[in-house]
Design a protein around this motif. Structure first.
Motif, short mmCIF file in Angstrom:
data_model
loop_
_atom_site.label_atom_id
_atom_site.label_comp_id
_atom_site.label_asym_id
_atom_site.label_seq_id
_atom_site.Cartn_x
_atom_site.Cartn_y
_atom_site.Cartn_z
N PHE A 158 47.36 7.11 5.16
CA PHE A 158 47.55 6.94 6.60
C PHE A 158 46.37 7.44 7.43
O PHE A 158 45.98 6.77 8.40
N TRP A 218 44.44 5.17 10.13
CA TRP A 218 44.33 5.55 11.54
C TRP A 218 42.86 5.56 11.98
O TRP A 218 42.53 5.10 13.08
N LEU A 270 48.69 2.95 16.21
CA LEU A 270 48.98 2.33 14.92
C LEU A 270 48.51 0.89 14.82
O LEU A 270 48.70 0.25 13.79
N TRP A 271 47.89 0.37 15.90
CA TRP A 271 47.41 -1.03 15.83
C TRP A 271 46.22 -1.19 16.75
O TRP A 271 45.94 -0.34 17.60
#
Length: 284
Positions: free
Chosen positions: A24, A28, A46-47
């Motif tokens: 993760f 990120w 997250l995008w």
């Protein structure tokens, strides 16, 4: 024996959670490296902040800003880190294995004292030695040179410890005696027999020392003042420490590019590294 279905399911769940935990942060950083300062606080973490068809422009903008913020030194800093880590890890690995093999397979006066001193060095924080090292290198005129980064990182008590453990458990004494009976010299035994047996151990020690040198921050902070000699860790720190710096997305891109060599070296040496981790676990 086969584990029950419940145990297998629990194991898979734990492994998946561990995988997410480790991947993760990289995900990120990858997302954040495409954003402007405004997009860092206004968009989801997250995008991406822009549509995928505009992603190339965002990446190009941050990459150009990265080169501008580092005054064109960025890839030179990456190259310096690769050079320092590779040379220091190579020399340190060979010397660690030589010292470990000598203390594991030879008897000599003062052997116990020498091992005790090196093992005691494991208890000393590396940061504690930085100021004395700087004083020594400055007195001989080697501060702010590549040697001031490479030489201190070539010495590793932990590498010596691993080399000694691997030599004790993986190199049969009978094989060494047979080679001596056949007339082989000690240097030939070491370079043609011992090094081949300890190949997985060499990779393990190399990786530990490579990562330790790459992540070293206090040593270059004390030793290096020229922009052209900085490693990537010190270079990015200098960029962030500017009072006018607010390009966090650019920083994420620099951090991402800076960690890619570490990822690649672990991927390519993974097979040997895994074998090296288990090489000392079974006594022959």
């Amino acid at each position: 024996m086969r584990a029950s279905a419940g145990i297998r399911a629990l194991t898979i769940c734990i492994m998946v959670l561990a995988l997410i935990y480790f991947l993760f942060p990289i995900y990120w950083v990858l997302i954040s490296s495409t954003k402007t300062p405004g997009e860092m606080v206004s968009s989801s973490g997250l995008w991406f902040a822009v549509p995928l068809d505009q992603l190339g422009d965002s990446i190009a903008r941050n990459y150009q800003e990265l080169l501008n913020q580092t005054r064109g030194y960025f890839w030179q800093w990456v190259g310096n880190s690769v050079l320092y880590s590779t040379v220091a890890a190579t020399i340190g690995t060979i010397t660690s294995v030589m010292a470990g093999y000598a203390t594991a397979k030879f008897r000599f006066r003062g052997k116990g004292v020498a091992i005790g001193i090196v093992m005691a060095a494991l208890l000393m924080p590396a940061a504690l030695m930085t100021i004395p090292q700087y004083a020594i290198f400055q007195s001989v005129g080697l501060d702010n040179t590549m040697a001031s980064m490479i030489i201190p990182c070539c010495v590793s008590p932990f590498g010596f410890f691993l080399g000694r453990v691997y030599a004790e458990t993986s190199v049969p004494t009978e094989l060494l005696e047979a080679a001596r009976i056949d007339g082989a010299s000690e240097s030939r035994i070491f370079f043609t027999i011992v090094l081949r047996i300890l190949a997985p151990a060499l990779v393990t020690i190399f990786l530990f020392m490579f990562v330790a040198t790459w992540n070293n921050f206090l040593l270059p902070l004390m030793m290096i003042s020229s922009d052209s000699l900085k490693p990537i860790t010190l270079g990015l720190y200098g960029m962030v420490s500017l009072a006018t710096f607010n390009e966090r997305g650019v920083l994420m891109m620099g951090a991402l590019f800076g960690v890619i060599p570490l990822i690649l070296i672990f991927v390519f040496l993974q097979r040997y590294w895994q074998a090296g981790l288990a090489a000392g676990s079974v006594k022959q």
